[in-house]
Design a protein around this motif. Structure first.
Motif, PDB file in Angstrom:
ATOM      1  N   ALA A  72       0.813  -1.224   0.000  1.00 46.60           N
ATOM      2  CA  ALA A  72       0.000   0.000   0.000  1.00 46.60           C
ATOM      3  C   ALA A  72       0.846   1.273   0.000  1.00 46.60           C
ATOM      4  O   ALA A  72       0.478   2.269  -0.642  1.00 46.60           O
ATOM      5  CB  ALA A  72      -0.943  -0.007   1.204  1.00 46.60           C
ATOM      6  N   HIS A  73       1.995   1.270   0.687  1.00 47.14           N
ATOM      7  CA  HIS A  73       2.806   2.492   0.786  1.00 47.14           C
ATOM      8  C   HIS A  73       3.504   2.832  -0.524  1.00 47.14           C
ATOM      9  O   HIS A  73       4.102   3.912  -0.638  1.00 47.14           O
ATOM     10  CB  HIS A  73       3.844   2.331   1.901  1.00 47.14           C
ATOM     11  CG  HIS A  73       4.860   1.254   1.641  1.00 47.14           C
ATOM     12  ND1 HIS A  73       4.534  -0.088   1.674  1.00 47.14           N
ATOM     13  CD2 HIS A  73       6.181   1.324   1.327  1.00 47.14           C
ATOM     14  CE1 HIS A  73       5.618  -0.810   1.409  1.00 47.14           C
ATOM     15  NE2 HIS A  73       6.619   0.021   1.190  1.00 47.14           N
ATOM     16  N   LEU A  74       3.409   1.951  -1.510  1.00 48.05           N
ATOM     17  CA  LEU A  74       4.071   2.177  -2.802  1.00 48.05           C
ATOM     18  C   LEU A  74       3.125   2.739  -3.858  1.00 48.05           C
ATOM     19  O   LEU A  74       3.515   2.893  -5.010  1.00 48.05           O
ATOM     20  CB  LEU A  74       4.674   0.856  -3.312  1.00 48.05           C
ATOM     21  CG  LEU A  74       5.650   0.162  -2.370  1.00 48.05           C
ATOM     22  CD1 LEU A  74       6.095  -1.164  -2.963  1.00 48.05           C
ATOM     23  CD2 LEU A  74       6.847   1.055  -2.084  1.00 48.05           C
ATOM     24  N   TYR A  75       1.895   3.044  -3.453  1.00 44.71           N
ATOM     25  CA  TYR A  75       0.889   3.525  -4.401  1.00 44.71           C
ATOM     26  C   TYR A  75       0.311   4.860  -3.947  1.00 44.71           C
ATOM     27  O   TYR A  75       0.212   5.143  -2.748  1.00 44.71           O
ATOM     28  CB  TYR A  75      -0.253   2.511  -4.532  1.00 44.71           C
ATOM     29  CG  TYR A  75       0.131   1.275  -5.322  1.00 44.71           C
ATOM     30  CD1 TYR A  75      -0.197   1.147  -6.670  1.00 44.71           C
ATOM     31  CD2 TYR A  75       0.827   0.235  -4.718  1.00 44.71           C
ATOM     32  CE1 TYR A  75       0.160   0.019  -7.395  1.00 44.71           C
ATOM     33  CE2 TYR A  75       1.197  -0.899  -5.432  1.00 44.71           C
ATOM     34  CZ  TYR A  75       0.853  -0.995  -6.767  1.00 44.71           C
ATOM     35  OH  TYR A  75       1.208  -2.110  -7.478  1.00 44.71           O
ATOM     36  N   VAL A  76      -0.074   5.666  -4.934  1.00 49.30           N
ATOM     37  CA  VAL A  76      -0.795   6.906  -4.654  1.00 49.30           C
ATOM     38  C   VAL A  76      -2.109   6.858  -5.429  1.00 49.30           C
ATOM     39  O   VAL A  76      -2.175   6.290  -6.517  1.00 49.30           O
ATOM     40  CB  VAL A  76       0.007   8.153  -5.059  1.00 49.30           C
ATOM     41  CG1 VAL A  76       1.255   8.277  -4.193  1.00 49.30           C
ATOM     42  CG2 VAL A  76       0.378   8.115  -6.533  1.00 49.30           C
ATOM     43  N   LYS A  77      -3.128   7.462  -4.861  1.00 48.42           N
ATOM     44  CA  LYS A  77      -4.427   7.461  -5.510  1.00 48.42           C
ATOM     45  C   LYS A  77      -4.437   8.409  -6.698  1.00 48.42           C
ATOM     46  O   LYS A  77      -3.899   9.515  -6.646  1.00 48.42           O
ATOM     47  CB  LYS A  77      -5.522   7.846  -4.516  1.00 48.42           C
ATOM     48  CG  LYS A  77      -5.773   6.779  -3.458  1.00 48.42           C
ATOM     49  CD  LYS A  77      -6.974   7.117  -2.607  1.00 48.42           C
ATOM     50  CE  LYS A  77      -7.261   5.997  -1.623  1.00 48.42           C
ATOM     51  NZ  LYS A  77      -8.453   6.284  -0.784  1.00 48.42           N
ATOM     52  N   SER A  78      -5.090   7.962  -7.757  1.00 47.60           N
ATOM     53  CA  SER A  78      -5.188   8.765  -8.965  1.00 47.60           C
ATOM     54  C   SER A  78      -6.424   9.640  -8.918  1.00 47.60           C
ATOM     55  O   SER A  78      -7.450   9.271  -8.345  1.00 47.60           O
ATOM     56  CB  SER A  78      -5.243   7.844 -10.197  1.00 47.60           C
ATOM     57  OG  SER A  78      -5.570   8.581 -11.346  1.00 47.60           O
ATOM     58  N   GLU A 121      -4.851   3.200  -8.984  1.00 47.83           N
ATOM     59  CA  GLU A 121      -3.749   3.712  -8.180  1.00 47.83           C
ATOM     60  C   GLU A 121      -2.445   3.639  -8.973  1.00 47.83           C
ATOM     61  O   GLU A 121      -2.251   2.728  -9.771  1.00 47.83           O
ATOM     62  CB  GLU A 121      -3.630   2.911  -6.883  1.00 47.83           C
ATOM     63  CG  GLU A 121      -4.814   3.082  -5.956  1.00 47.83           C
ATOM     64  CD  GLU A 121      -4.651   2.286  -4.680  1.00 47.83           C
ATOM     65  OE1 GLU A 121      -5.051   2.785  -3.617  1.00 47.83           O
ATOM     66  OE2 GLU A 121      -4.127   1.151  -4.758  1.00 47.83           O
ATOM     67  N   LYS A 122      -1.545   4.589  -8.714  1.00 47.04           N
ATOM     68  CA  LYS A 122      -0.297   4.672  -9.453  1.00 47.04           C
ATOM     69  C   LYS A 122       0.859   4.166  -8.598  1.00 47.04           C
ATOM     70  O   LYS A 122       1.038   4.592  -7.449  1.00 47.04           O
ATOM     71  CB  LYS A 122      -0.031   6.116  -9.889  1.00 47.04           C
ATOM     72  CG  LYS A 122      -1.155   6.730 -10.715  1.00 47.04           C
ATOM     73  CD  LYS A 122      -1.425   5.955 -11.997  1.00 47.04           C
ATOM     74  CE  LYS A 122      -2.519   6.630 -12.820  1.00 47.04           C
ATOM     75  NZ  LYS A 122      -2.861   5.869 -14.040  1.00 47.04           N
ATOM     76  N   LEU A 123       1.659   3.283  -9.176  1.00 48.77           N
ATOM     77  CA  LEU A 123       2.841   2.755  -8.500  1.00 48.77           C
ATOM     78  C   LEU A 123       3.953   3.807  -8.524  1.00 48.77           C
ATOM     79  O   LEU A 123       4.274   4.361  -9.578  1.00 48.77           O
ATOM     80  CB  LEU A 123       3.312   1.478  -9.201  1.00 48.77           C
ATOM     81  CG  LEU A 123       4.588   0.813  -8.677  1.00 48.77           C
ATOM     82  CD1 LEU A 123       4.381   0.311  -7.258  1.00 48.77           C
ATOM     83  CD2 LEU A 123       4.990  -0.344  -9.589  1.00 48.77           C
ATOM     84  N   ILE A 124       4.568   4.088  -7.361  1.00 49.50           N
ATOM     85  CA  ILE A 124       5.584   5.131  -7.292  1.00 49.50           C
ATOM     86  C   ILE A 124       6.993   4.566  -7.072  1.00 49.50           C
ATOM     87  O   ILE A 124       7.970   5.308  -7.159  1.00 49.50           O
ATOM     88  CB  ILE A 124       5.264   6.145  -6.169  1.00 49.50           C
ATOM     89  CG1 ILE A 124       5.161   5.442  -4.814  1.00 49.50           C
ATOM     90  CG2 ILE A 124       3.994   6.915  -6.494  1.00 49.50           C
ATOM     91  CD1 ILE A 124       4.961   6.397  -3.641  1.00 49.50           C
ATOM     92  N   ASN A 125       7.102   3.275  -6.780  1.00 47.33           N
ATOM     93  CA  ASN A 125       8.424   2.700  -6.551  1.00 47.33           C
ATOM     94  C   ASN A 125       8.440   1.253  -7.035  1.00 47.33           C
ATOM     95  O   ASN A 125       8.159   0.329  -6.275  1.00 47.33           O
ATOM     96  CB  ASN A 125       8.801   2.777  -5.075  1.00 47.33           C
ATOM     97  CG  ASN A 125      10.272   2.462  -4.824  1.00 47.33           C
ATOM     98  OD1 ASN A 125      10.888   1.661  -5.533  1.00 47.33           O
ATOM     99  ND2 ASN A 125      10.845   3.082  -3.800  1.00 47.33           N
ATOM    100  N   PHE A 126       8.760   1.080  -8.310  1.00 52.08           N
ATOM    101  CA  PHE A 126       8.738  -0.259  -8.898  1.00 52.08           C
ATOM    102  C   PHE A 126       9.775  -1.172  -8.247  1.00 52.08           C
ATOM    103  O   PHE A 126       9.515  -2.344  -7.968  1.00 52.08           O
ATOM    104  CB  PHE A 126       8.995  -0.181 -10.400  1.00 52.08           C
ATOM    105  CG  PHE A 126       9.115  -1.538 -11.038  1.00 52.08           C
ATOM    106  CD1 PHE A 126       7.988  -2.226 -11.448  1.00 52.08           C
ATOM    107  CD2 PHE A 126      10.361  -2.137 -11.185  1.00 52.08           C
ATOM    108  CE1 PHE A 126       8.092  -3.491 -12.003  1.00 52.08           C
ATOM    109  CE2 PHE A 126      10.471  -3.398 -11.756  1.00 52.08           C
ATOM    110  CZ  PHE A 126       9.342  -4.072 -12.161  1.00 52.08           C
ATOM    111  N   GLU A 127      10.977  -0.664  -8.018  1.00 45.89           N
ATOM    112  CA  GLU A 127      12.058  -1.499  -7.480  1.00 45.89           C
ATOM    113  C   GLU A 127      11.686  -2.073  -6.117  1.00 45.89           C
ATOM    114  O   GLU A 127      11.949  -3.242  -5.827  1.00 45.89           O
ATOM    115  CB  GLU A 127      13.358  -0.689  -7.385  1.00 45.89           C
ATOM    116  CG  GLU A 127      14.027  -0.410  -8.723  1.00 45.89           C
ATOM    117  CD  GLU A 127      13.278   0.628  -9.552  1.00 45.89           C
ATOM    118  OE1 GLU A 127      12.468   1.384  -8.982  1.00 45.89           O
ATOM    119  OE2 GLU A 127      13.510   0.670 -10.775  1.00 45.89           O
TER     120      GLU A 127
END
Length: 234
Positions: free
Chosen positions: A151-157, A164-170
């Motif tokens: 959950a902490h790796l996504y931000v709401k669109s 939801e948008k992924l902000i840290n793929f690695e």
């Protein structure tokens, strides 16, 4: 003796073939929508990914399929009691969408959930402009737990589709890698990779995580189809 055995063998082969399509039934509760309509469909998918979304609902006066969209999408006229029965080859993600006519067809979209074999109940309520979904089934419970880890790796669109948008793929890749090592039979993890690849394709790490799944998962039609698409770069 052999001749008398052959008919039973033939029947057994037919039976095994028929079992490749699993049956499901969703007992849907949505009291705020009685006599209104609801859409059941896969989550937004890119061109070429429609083939992964092939569940089928039995249609009737209250359930009809739209042919204008190239994957399984159904309009449901909500009654006091709603039984959505159908078949699928493997568990598949889906969403419910309610178009609010009183608010210029503003879409209210549920969180992603999974249609899987068996009989289970889905309850829908509408809170703050969103469809809240409550479902208790093995795959859905696992997916909820996995999403909490991510959950902490996504931000709401702010877009209408609610994706939801992924902000840290690695970082997600590291978490999924550890998760799959502990849960090599996880369909939830496989679908997480497929959904993210659809949105963020082109990264070699997807293949690294696929190698960690069990042989049972690797033998599945879904895994083989996705691996083939991955090898072609799309």
């Amino acid at each position: 003796m052999m001749k008398s055995f052959l008919p039973f063998l033939f029947i057994a082969l037919i039976s095994n073939s028929a079992r490749s399509q699993d049956k499901f039934e969703i007992k849907l509760n949505a009291p705020f929508l009685i006599h209104d309509s609801l859409v059941l469909s896969p989550p937004p998918a890119s061109e070429g990914f429609e083939e992964f979304h092939n569940f089928r609902l039995e249609t009737n006066k209250a359930i009809r399929q739209t042919m204008s969209i190239p994957y399984a999408t159904y309009y449901i006229n909500i009654q006091n009691e709603n039984s959505l029965q159908g078949t699928l080859e493997y568990s598949q993600p889906a969403i419910f969408v309610y178009l609010d006519v009183k608010a210029e067809n503003q879409p209210h979209i549920s969180d992603l959930f999974f249609i899987e074999k068996g009989i289970y109940t889905v309850s829908l309520t509408k809170e703050s402009g969103k469809l809240e979904i409550n479902i208790d089934s093995p795959l859905n419970n696992e997916y909820k737990a996995l999403k909490k880890q991510l959950a902490h790796l996504y931000v709401k669109s702010d877009e209408y589709d609610g994706v939801e948008k992924l902000i840290n793929f690695e970082e997600e890749n590291k978490i999924l890698s550890a998760y799959i090592r502990k849960n090599p039979d996880s369909q939830a993890a496989l679908w997480q990779i497929i959904n993210e690849y659809d949105l963020h394709h082109g990264h070699p790490a997807y293949g690294d995580n696929l190698a960690l799944f069990s042989q049972e998962i690797k033998n599945s039609k879904l895994f083989k189809s996705f691996s083939e698409k991955l090898s072609k770069g799309r």
